[in-house]
Design a protein around this motif. Structure first.
Motif, PDB file in Angstrom:
ATOM      1  N   UNK A   1       0.858  -1.168   0.000  1.00  0.00           N
ATOM      2  CA  UNK A   1       0.000   0.000   0.000  1.00  0.00           C
ATOM      3  C   UNK A   1       0.897   1.221   0.000  1.00  0.00           C
ATOM      4  N   UNK A   2       0.564   2.135  -0.797  1.00  0.00           N
ATOM      5  CA  UNK A   2       1.294   3.387  -0.837  1.00  0.00           C
ATOM      6  C   UNK A   2       0.508   4.431  -0.059  1.00  0.00           C
ATOM      7  N   UNK A   3       1.167   5.034   0.932  1.00  0.00           N
ATOM      8  CA  UNK A   3       0.503   6.110   1.661  1.00  0.00           C
ATOM      9  C   UNK A   3       0.132   7.229   0.703  1.00  0.00           C
ATOM     10  N   UNK A   4       0.937   7.389  -0.354  1.00  0.00           N
ATOM     11  CA  UNK A   4       0.646   8.420  -1.348  1.00  0.00           C
ATOM     12  C   UNK A   4      -0.679   8.125  -2.063  1.00  0.00           C
ATOM     13  N   UNK A   5      -0.954   6.843  -2.348  1.00  0.00           N
ATOM     14  CA  UNK A   5      -2.230   6.477  -2.976  1.00  0.00           C
ATOM     15  C   UNK A   5      -3.392   6.845  -2.079  1.00  0.00           C
ATOM     16  N   UNK A   6      -3.267   6.548  -0.792  1.00  0.00           N
ATOM     17  CA  UNK A   6      -4.334   6.872   0.155  1.00  0.00           C
ATOM     18  C   UNK A   6      -4.535   8.379   0.217  1.00  0.00           C
ATOM     19  N   UNK A   7      -3.439   9.115   0.312  1.00  0.00           N
ATOM     20  CA  UNK A   7      -3.494  10.577   0.368  1.00  0.00           C
ATOM     21  C   UNK A   7      -4.225  11.141  -0.842  1.00  0.00           C
ATOM     22  N   UNK A   8      -3.815  10.708  -2.032  1.00  0.00           N
ATOM     23  CA  UNK A   8      -4.423  11.213  -3.268  1.00  0.00           C
ATOM     24  C   UNK A   8      -5.883  10.786  -3.390  1.00  0.00           C
ATOM     25  N   UNK A   9      -6.163   9.516  -3.085  1.00  0.00           N
ATOM     26  CA  UNK A   9      -7.535   9.023  -3.203  1.00  0.00           C
ATOM     27  C   UNK A   9      -8.475   9.748  -2.246  1.00  0.00           C
ATOM     28  N   UNK A  10      -8.042   9.937  -1.001  1.00  0.00           N
ATOM     29  CA  UNK A  10      -8.900  10.615  -0.035  1.00  0.00           C
ATOM     30  C   UNK A  10      -9.183  12.045  -0.474  1.00  0.00           C
ATOM     31  N   UNK A  11      -8.143  12.741  -0.932  1.00  0.00           N
ATOM     32  CA  UNK A  11      -8.338  14.120  -1.414  1.00  0.00           C
ATOM     33  C   UNK A  11      -9.339  14.158  -2.575  1.00  0.00           C
ATOM     34  N   UNK A  12      -9.151  13.230  -3.540  1.00  0.00           N
ATOM     35  CA  UNK A  12     -10.027  13.195  -4.713  1.00  0.00           C
ATOM     36  C   UNK A  12     -11.466  12.845  -4.330  1.00  0.00           C
ATOM     37  N   UNK A  13     -11.638  11.885  -3.445  1.00  0.00           N
ATOM     38  CA  UNK A  13     -12.973  11.457  -3.025  1.00  0.00           C
ATOM     39  C   UNK A  13     -13.690  12.608  -2.325  1.00  0.00           C
ATOM     40  N   UNK A  14     -12.988  13.265  -1.409  1.00  0.00           N
ATOM     41  CA  UNK A  14     -13.606  14.368  -0.659  1.00  0.00           C
ATOM     42  C   UNK A  14     -13.942  15.523  -1.599  1.00  0.00           C
ATOM     43  N   UNK A  15     -13.028  15.836  -2.515  1.00  0.00           N
ATOM     44  CA  UNK A  15     -13.261  16.935  -3.456  1.00  0.00           C
ATOM     45  C   UNK A  15     -14.433  16.613  -4.387  1.00  0.00           C
ATOM     46  N   UNK A  16     -14.493  15.370  -4.875  1.00  0.00           N
ATOM     47  CA  UNK A  16     -15.582  14.978  -5.773  1.00  0.00           C
ATOM     48  C   UNK A  16     -16.946  15.072  -5.077  1.00  0.00           C
ATOM     49  N   UNK A  17     -16.948  14.820  -3.774  1.00  0.00           N
ATOM     50  CA  UNK A  17     -18.194  14.910  -3.014  1.00  0.00           C
ATOM     51  C   UNK A  17     -18.494  16.338  -2.578  1.00  0.00           C
ATOM     52  N   UNK A  18     -17.519  17.246  -2.763  1.00  0.00           N
ATOM     53  CA  UNK A  18     -17.707  18.642  -2.378  1.00  0.00           C
ATOM     54  C   UNK A  18     -17.823  18.821  -0.874  1.00  0.00           C
ATOM     55  N   UNK A  19     -17.061  18.046  -0.131  1.00  0.00           N
ATOM     56  CA  UNK A  19     -17.157  18.074   1.324  1.00  0.00           C
ATOM     57  C   UNK A  19     -15.979  18.788   1.973  1.00  0.00           C
ATOM     58  N   UNK A  20     -16.271  19.538   3.005  1.00  0.00           N
ATOM     59  CA  UNK A  20     -15.208  20.130   3.831  1.00  0.00           C
ATOM     60  C   UNK A  20     -14.633  19.028   4.712  1.00  0.00           C
ATOM     61  N   UNK A  21     -13.479  19.289   5.311  1.00  0.00           N
ATOM     62  CA  UNK A  21     -12.911  18.332   6.263  1.00  0.00           C
ATOM     63  C   UNK A  21     -13.870  18.105   7.430  1.00  0.00           C
ATOM     64  N   UNK A  22     -14.525  19.171   7.871  1.00  0.00           N
ATOM     65  CA  UNK A  22     -15.471  19.048   8.988  1.00  0.00           C
ATOM     66  C   UNK A  22     -16.625  18.114   8.635  1.00  0.00           C
ATOM     67  N   UNK A  23     -17.189  18.274   7.450  1.00  0.00           N
ATOM     68  CA  UNK A  23     -18.309  17.419   7.035  1.00  0.00           C
ATOM     69  C   UNK A  23     -17.835  15.981   6.824  1.00  0.00           C
ATOM     70  N   UNK A  24     -16.644  15.811   6.253  1.00  0.00           N
ATOM     71  CA  UNK A  24     -16.087  14.466   6.066  1.00  0.00           C
ATOM     72  C   UNK A  24     -15.875  13.792   7.419  1.00  0.00           C
ATOM     73  N   UNK A  25     -15.439  14.563   8.420  1.00  0.00           N
ATOM     74  CA  UNK A  25     -15.255  14.018   9.769  1.00  0.00           C
ATOM     75  C   UNK A  25     -16.591  13.563  10.347  1.00  0.00           C
ATOM     76  N   UNK A  26     -17.637  14.340  10.129  1.00  0.00           N
ATOM     77  CA  UNK A  26     -18.968  13.965  10.612  1.00  0.00           C
ATOM     78  C   UNK A  26     -19.446  12.667   9.971  1.00  0.00           C
ATOM     79  N   UNK A  27     -19.224  12.533   8.671  1.00  0.00           N
ATOM     80  CA  UNK A  27     -19.684  11.346   7.947  1.00  0.00           C
ATOM     81  C   UNK A  27     -18.917  10.087   8.324  1.00  0.00           C
ATOM     82  N   UNK A  28     -17.619  10.237   8.588  1.00  0.00           N
ATOM     83  CA  UNK A  28     -16.765   9.069   8.793  1.00  0.00           C
ATOM     84  C   UNK A  28     -16.521   8.712  10.246  1.00  0.00           C
TER      85      UNK A  28
END
Length: 187
Positions: A1-28
């Protein structure tokens, strides 16, 4: 597993959903600080944290850990093993396939090793098929014994787990998602 893959995927997923870090924290259920550290590559998440994030976004685990340019699994291509410090190692056999709503892992347990998992998203079903050795699967609060060539299907939206006996074990672990996608995550 590449930590870089996780970093990029999480950023892309959150951005695609249009979520702030605060909202992502609430959901997860993962803190805003931890999500930010993962996105900046400052923290290596545990498998439990990754499952919480995947569940919060209603996505399969491989959506977070797989490189987006991975091959489709055809022509005998081999996928890599994902190591989680202090936990299990999983080999991705088939990453998440949206048309099938499924992903498959090969898991090896050392003698006496166990792993308990938090509930996955609502409607997720798991199948375990023992390739080698003997093991037990925690299902509905009880440990069910399995030997080589035996399998078990169970609802994974409740606590569950796997443990090997004295010989260790290897098994296929298939995850079936009734619903997946970011459309529900933004609700």
């Amino acid at each position: 597993m590449s930590d870089e893959s996780i970093t990029l995927n999480l950023r892309e997923i959150r951005a695609a959903a249009g979520l702030s870090l605060s909202r992502a924290a609430e959901l997860t259920g993962v803190s805003k600080a931890m999500l930010g550290q993962i996105e900046r590559g400052e923290s290596s998440p545990t498998i439990a944290t990754l499952w919480k994030i995947a569940k919060g976004f209603h996505l399969p685990l491989t959506a977070l850990i797989e490189e987006s340019t991975r091959p489709s699994g055809r022509s005998g291509e081999v996928y890599r093993t994902v190591e989680f410090p202090g936990s299990i190692a999983v080999k991705i056999v088939f990453p998440y396939d949206r048309s099938l709503g499924a992903e498959t892992f090969h898991v090896s347990l050392k003698p006496g090793q166990s792993h308990e998992s938090l509930p996955h998203d609502t409607g997720v079903t798991e199948e375990v098929f023992v390739l080698e050795g003997r093991m037990e699967v925690l299902r509905d609060g009880d440990w069910v014994a399995l030997e080589t060539g035996q399998g078990l299907r169970f609802d994974a939206d409740q606590p569950h787990g796997y443990r090997s006996l004295s010989t260790g074990a290897a098994f296929l672990n298939m995850h079936h998602y009734r619903q997946a996608g970011l459309s529900r995550a933004a609700d």
